[in-house]
Design an enzyme around this catalytic site. Structure first.
Site, PDB file in Angstrom:
ATOM      1  N   LEU A  43       0.828  -1.200   0.000  1.00  0.00           N
ATOM      2  CA  LEU A  43       0.000   0.000   0.000  1.00  0.00           C
ATOM      3  C   LEU A  43       0.861   1.249   0.000  1.00  0.00           C
ATOM      4  O   LEU A  43       0.612   2.186  -0.743  1.00  0.00           O
ATOM      5  CB  LEU A  43      -0.906   0.006   1.225  1.00  0.00           C
ATOM      6  CG  LEU A  43      -2.118  -0.892   1.139  1.00  0.00           C
ATOM      7  CD1 LEU A  43      -2.950  -0.746   2.400  1.00  0.00           C
ATOM      8  CD2 LEU A  43      -2.956  -0.551  -0.067  1.00  0.00           C
ATOM      9  N   HIS A 266      -2.564  -9.496  17.648  1.00  0.00           N
ATOM     10  CA  HIS A 266      -3.949  -9.414  17.209  1.00  0.00           C
ATOM     11  C   HIS A 266      -4.784 -10.430  17.967  1.00  0.00           C
ATOM     12  O   HIS A 266      -4.428 -11.589  18.054  1.00  0.00           O
ATOM     13  CB  HIS A 266      -4.024  -9.676  15.705  1.00  0.00           C
ATOM     14  CG  HIS A 266      -5.331  -9.280  15.107  1.00  0.00           C
ATOM     15  ND1 HIS A 266      -6.480  -9.966  15.347  1.00  0.00           N
ATOM     16  CD2 HIS A 266      -5.669  -8.246  14.296  1.00  0.00           C
ATOM     17  CE1 HIS A 266      -7.471  -9.375  14.692  1.00  0.00           C
ATOM     18  NE2 HIS A 266      -7.000  -8.327  14.052  1.00  0.00           N
ATOM     19  N   SER A 284     -10.660 -11.421  10.673  1.00  0.00           N
ATOM     20  CA  SER A 284     -10.890  -9.985  10.869  1.00  0.00           C
ATOM     21  C   SER A 284     -11.453  -9.695  12.238  1.00  0.00           C
ATOM     22  O   SER A 284     -12.323 -10.373  12.747  1.00  0.00           O
ATOM     23  CB  SER A 284     -11.845  -9.461   9.820  1.00  0.00           C
ATOM     24  OG  SER A 284     -12.226  -8.160  10.179  1.00  0.00           O
ATOM     25  N   ARG A 331      -7.006  -3.769  20.711  1.00  0.00           N
ATOM     26  CA  ARG A 331      -6.339  -5.048  20.466  1.00  0.00           C
ATOM     27  C   ARG A 331      -5.450  -5.507  21.600  1.00  0.00           C
ATOM     28  O   ARG A 331      -5.469  -6.668  21.991  1.00  0.00           O
ATOM     29  CB  ARG A 331      -5.496  -4.933  19.199  1.00  0.00           C
ATOM     30  CG  ARG A 331      -6.352  -4.795  17.995  1.00  0.00           C
ATOM     31  CD  ARG A 331      -5.553  -4.621  16.752  1.00  0.00           C
ATOM     32  NE  ARG A 331      -6.467  -4.740  15.622  1.00  0.00           N
ATOM     33  CZ  ARG A 331      -6.096  -4.601  14.367  1.00  0.00           C
ATOM     34  NH1 ARG A 331      -4.837  -4.335  14.064  1.00  0.00           N
ATOM     35  NH2 ARG A 331      -6.959  -4.737  13.398  1.00  0.00           N
TER      36      ARG A 331
END
Lengths: 638, 265, 229
Positions: A43, A266, A284, A331
């Site tokens: 990205l 995560h 997710s 998280r």
């Protein structure tokens, strides 16, 4: 060298505007006289390479995958934040800024984060214009969802494949520039060293992974968009080939490495099931919008089937401990709570390392169809991997290494302390502090690549009076020779062990001693052991195959060698930071209720480390974090 | 559910030193495989054992191991990405194979995807097709507000169905003609469906088809093999859409090169 | 040149195959309907044949047009088959399961060649009547005018068991070709979308069966003695 973060003066909301005005510009006709090397095509790298080429610079872009479209950004699932306030729920640039600073546990640089929130809205506009198929409402407007750590719905998404869609958007823009001849793309090419000429980054040494050929590349500036270092833990949610080599090679050449101990775990990954495992699969975080996290209240119930455990024997520990955020707690907090529950002997599944994520209530409330629409692909993936049907029984999840907030130190212009070396995306350290909020990685990568670097790099280039050095310059020759020597050394050890086995050993040590909960004893133990593994590596490594062909083992060996040096720095940073903040949790520094205990008096700084040689103590440079806008408070999600 | 029993397989896998040397299938016996292993973890095991014997490990492309990067590319028992439907081979687990089974592993086969080594092929042809027209010609900045153009949910969803393509090339590998039309049509249709991509729809389709043909991919004979192996379940109806868009572009004369104009002030 | 670009592209050639295939299919349906008039008796069939031959210009125009369509279909098929073989490459799969592909879809080239051979035989048999020139002698007097007795020719032709058997097998192959070909035409012409896809596939299969039944009915009926002179 002093650490000047070059934060513009003035009120926070005007810093970026003012800075854009103050920066020097390169005349449009002169842009083609400058060349830029971009390493990485995710990205950040992909969007930067495309945007720079659109402006007229000559860009060379390098990626080690077979196509720029495969960069690991592609695996991001949940979404991308932007302060659009499309949902009319009170979002604003300031709120996104504040949430990010607070989520980062007050360890990020204010001005950078504010700028990130400012450009976030433009990113969505840009991506939509490129044809990114974001989810929409029936009326044709963009859909949003809420995400961990936020109380507004500001996350844009494309099913569970947001990272893929955004990356393909950047990839299409990059491809267009490749087709136009403005970007020269080098696939299956790995940067093995940075070339510094007269104190400025002016080129890289690259190995063609198919032919083994080593080449020199010179440019007016070098941009690293090479991602994070989660794979130092061996098992992480990162792709197999993600590595720290490009960043570490730059660090060895003088770029400071900042806050390496800020690693993010995560909370919603599929638990480890065996020793042979090569990676952990993330699901997710959006699952936490509808799923409820629980473990049995009593240890004795852990072996039972979840359906046999009655409601009142379940401990919905996130809802209990954090009533206002509940299952959407940030998280680091969710991950640590899961670890606590498992350490308490109440974990479920093989090895007792897992907690339930239960959709029964959501299915009852919304119907199976709605859950299928929202998470169908994730449930399917879970079933493929575990063989269990999550519509009928709760998922089992456990935290896993996922993202690294630390990275090469950069100033407000995203330039490292080495002039000419720019670092963007996950590879830098600047925006997430000690913990990153969900859906903010995509935002940062694209902000850096589309809307920040293209301006700030011009400011640097405009001041370059000399042309980029020739690749015959002695520094290039020397750097290439060092790369050759190192490869030859790796090939010639001819010991007994595979690169993978060393990686496995290092990763295990890091996870046990420098993982979710860290303490002085464990960290010191790791600091003692890492050099031993490294020594064994350089004595007993075996790399089969040829240097002149595609050789996965050789690639891996080089990356593991760098991990073995870098791991020591990460551990040292964790030892030196005698506080708990965000993703860095020191067991010695916690509140009586187990919450992280930050020490703003002594540790409100960025730790930027200067490399002094393998086995030598690195030098710590501190960049104090000055909060002009936000009052540093104890993070509370209760 | 996880089981503790271990499985044994007879692995026949393609070994080829490099592009210039001919290759062949080589057989290895592999025991101690857990049913919970992924297919690639099984290959990791094979490679670790080859390593221990001093034999060079098998090269195969892989990266994310969660079915999204599109890097893994193995033809298993005659089917790209193996027998499990709608997943990549990296997400296929050994529990779906029978203990004692022979598993034949080959690289993608197509003139446009030459073998680099063992099971690794060169798929840069796909990149060149995208470079020819798989984009919206919009520069960074100056774009209208994201909500300025409403897009119906149906169209957005359909575009997303097409956009789900991971560019792995299984469609080409499965097709008896090595046609890349599922890939090309998915990429073109995604953009052609959306208002943002409409402006250069004709040009895009013509350029992408031209590039596809130049790379030496075959024609689509509508066998549906591509759809059957696509890990993202992309339907062949996008191929029909591409044919339609191509025919319209041709009928409109979009293939004629516009006359050069003198521009600028 | 746009047309040359079109003719050079695989997609362009497939569109031509789709259009010509659809035309050939339409002709096959009309042909079948014409054939079935044999069950209405000698007069009906011979009237129909006479009507078709009423104008030399019309019938030759039609024949040439149809021939051109068939030729285009075949030329495109040959060109594409050569290109497809080249695309597949020299190294074959040791194992190839042809996932998801029907047998008909994988054997279109072979079934196409056989169908072409059958059509040539069929033309020599009933159109030019070169296989059995005595067919030319079959005439009847209708309203005082002598005309070709197609009815008698068909019955005489199909009374030979091997000829009938060959026709029945051949139309089976035509149907087999069509079972994939009809739906494939829609797709190649770009007329398929998710809503109509299934309908088109059923339509294709249904017509493949209808064509087989309708075409095989004539030789079968003659052979079984249901239709006789």
């Amino acid at each position: 060298m002093s650490l000047d973060s070059k934060i513009p003066s003035g009120p926070i909301a005007q810093k970026w505007d003012k800075h854009r005005f103050d920066m020097k510009l390169v005349n449009p006709a002169n842009k083609r006289k400058y060349s830029v090397i971009v390493v990485g095509s995710g990205l950040a790298g992909g969007s930067a390479a495309a945007s720079l080429a659109e402006l007229g610079y000559n860009v060379s872009c390098f990626c080690f995958q077979d196509s720029p479209r495969r960069a690991h950004s592609i695996a991001a699932q949940g979404g991308i934040n932007a302060a659009k306030n499309y949902q009319n729920d009170g979002d604003s640039v300031y709120r996104l800024f504040y949430d990010t600073i607070k989520g980062g546990d007050f360890r990020a640089r204010e001005a950078n984060v504010y700028r990130l929130a400012q450009v976030s809205a433009e990113i969505i506009d840009q991506c939509v214009a490129q044809g990114v198929p974001f989810a929409r409402e029936y009326g044709g407007t963009l859909a949003n969802r809420s995400f961990g750590g936020a109380q507004v719905s500001r996350t844009f998404y494309a099913r569970g494949q947001t990272g893929q869609q955004l990356l393909l958007g950047a990839y299409s823009a990059l491809s267009r520039q490749i087709g136009l001849g403005k970007v020269k793309m080098y696939n299956r090419s790995e940067m093995l060293d940075l070339v510094v000429v007269n104190g400025q980054a002016k080129g890289i040494i690259v190995r063609d992974l198919v032919t083994g050929k080593i080449t020199r590349h010179s440019a007016d500036a070098v941009v690293l968009g090479t991602g994070g270092y989660s794979n130092v833990y061996y098992l992480s949610t990162n792709a197999q080939a993600c590595n720290v080599t490009a960043a570490w090679r730059a660090a060895r050449k003088g770029a400071y490495f900042a806050n390496p101990c800020y690693t993010q775990i995560h909370p919603t990954c599929i638990p480890v099931h065996g020793d042979h495992q090569s990676k952990l699969t993330l699901m997710s975080e959006s699952l936490r919008n509808d799923g409820r996290v629980w473990v049995p209240k009593r240890k004795e119930d852990c072996g039972k089937k979840p359906s046999d455990i009655p409601e009142d024997a379940r401990d919905y520990y996130l809802e209990r401990k954090y009533p206002s955020f509940g299952n959407l707690a940030p998280r680091d907090i969710s991950s640590r709570s899961a670890k606590e529950a498992c350490d308490d002997g109440r974990g479920v599944g093989p090895g007792g390392r897992g907690v339930y994520l239960d959709f029964a209530d959501a299915i009852k409330r919304l119907g199976r169809k709605t859950i299928e629409d929202r998470y169908g692909n994730l449930f399917q993936m879970y079933e493929k991997i575990t063989g269990e049907n999550a519509y009928e029984q709760p998922m089992r999840i456990y935290p896993a290494l996922h993202y690294t907030m630390g990275g090469l130190w950069v100033d407000y212009n995203l330039m490292s302390n080495l002039p000419g070396l720019f670092v963007i995306g996950e590879a830098n350290f600047s925006d997430h502090g000690a913990n990153r909020l969900g859906a903010s990685a995509l935002m940062q990568g694209l902000a850096d690549g589309y809307f920040v670097l293209p301006y700030t790099i011009g400011n640097y280039l405009a001041q370059q009076k000399e042309k980029a050095p020739s690749t015959d310059h002695p520094e290039f020759v020397k750097a290439e020779q060092e790369v050759h020597d190192r490869l030859n050394k790796l090939m010639s050890i001819k010991g007994k062990r595979s690169p993978n086995s060393f990686h496995h050993e290092l990763g295990h040590l890091m996870w046990e001693n420098v993982g979710m909960g860290r303490n002085e004893k464990g960290l010191k133990e790791a600091l003692a052991k890492i050099p031993q593994i490294r020594e064994e590596f350089w004595k007993n490594l075996n790399v089969l195959g040829d240097k002149e062909d595609l050789n996965n083992a050789l690639e891996r060996a080089g990356r593991v060698a760098d991990f073995l040096e870098f791991a020591e720095l990460l551990t040292l940073d964790a030892l030196e930071r005698k506080e708990s903040c965000g993703g860095h949790f020191r067991e010695e520094y916690q509140m009586p209720d187990g919450e992280a205990k930050r020490d703003d008096e002594n540790f409100a700084y960025v730790a930027a480390w200067e490399f002094k040689g393998v086995g030598q103590a690195p030098v710590l440079h501190k960049e104090p974090l000055v909060y002009e806008e936000v009052h540093m408070s104890t993070r509370s999600y209760k | 559910m996880s089981t503790s029993n271990s499985m044994t397989f007879n692995i026949r896998i393609w070994r080829q030193k490099n592009a210039k040397t001919p290759g062949k299938l080589v057989e290895y016996k592999l025991d101690g495989i857990s049913p919970d292993m992924s297919f690639l973890e099984m290959l990791d095991q094979l490679n670790e054992r080859l390593y221990a014997k001093g034999e060079e490990p098998v090269a195969f492309d892989h990266d994310c191991r969660e079915g999204i990067c599109g890097m893994c590319s193995l033809n298993v028992n005659g089917i790209p990405h193996g027998p499990d439907s709608q997943v990549t081979i990296c997400q296929t687990h050994m529990r779906i194979f029978k203990d004692g089974q022979t598993i034949t592993i080959e690289p993608w086969r197509s003139t446009a995807f030459p073998v680099i080594k063992d099971c690794v092929v060169d798929r840069s042809a796909f990149d060149r097709i995208i470079q020819a027209g798989g984009f919206v010609s919009v520069n960074t900045g100056g774009t209208p507000d994201a909500n300025a153009l409403p897009i119906s949910k149906e169209i957005a969803d359909l575009a997303m169905d097409a956009a789900a393509c991971i560019g792995c090339g299984a469609c080409v590998a499965a097709c008896k003609n090595s046609s890349a039309l599922l890939f090309v049509s998915a990429k073109a249709s995604q953009l052609n469906l959306l208002p943002q991509g409409k402006a250069e729809k004709d040009r895009r389709v013509l350029k992408m088809v031209e590039a596809m043909d130049k790379e030496g991919f075959g024609a689509c004979t509508n066998t549906n093999s591509c759809e059957a192996v696509c890990p993202k379940g992309i339907p062949v109806t996008f191929i029909a859409q591409l044919n339609r868009d191509y025919a319209w572009a041709m009928l409109k004369g979009a293939a004629a090169e516009p006359k050069a104009t003198v521009g600028g002030a | 040149m746009p047309l040359i670009k079109f003719l050079r592209s695989t997609v362009g050639l497939k569109i031509i195959m789709g259009v010509t295939g659809a035309a050939l299919f339409a002709f096959t349906v009309i042909h079948m309907v014409g054939n079935l008039q044999i069950f209405l008796g000698q007069e009906a069939l011979n009237n129909y044949a006479q009507m078709l031959h009423a104008s030399d210009e019309v019938i030759w125009g039609f024949r040439l047009g149809l021939g051109a369509v068939a030729a285009l279909h075949i030329i495109c098929a040959v060109v594409l088959t050569i290109r497809n073989r080249a695309a597949r490459g020299s190294e074959a799969y040791a194992e190839y399961a042809a996932p998801g592909a029907s047998l008909a879809s994988r054997t279109m080239a072979i079934s196409g060649v056989i169908v072409a051979a059958f059509i040539i035989f069929h033309l020599l048999h009933f159109t030019t009547q070169s296989i059995d020139p005595s067919f030319k002698e079959l005439t009847e007097i209708h309203k005082g005018v002598e005309r070709h007795d197609v009815y008698a020719m068909v019955i005489k032709g199909f009374q030979v068991p091997w000829v009938s058997a060959f026709y029945i097998i051949s139309v089976a192959l035509v149907s087999f070709h069509l079972s994939h070909g009809i739906a494939s035409c829609f797709r190649s012409m770009g007329l398929t979308n998710p809503a109509y896809r299934e309908v088109q596939e059923w339509f294709g299969l249904a017509f493949a069966v209808i064509i087989f039944v309708g075409m095989a009915a004539v030789p079968a009926a003659v052979l079984l003695g249901l239709v006789k002179l």
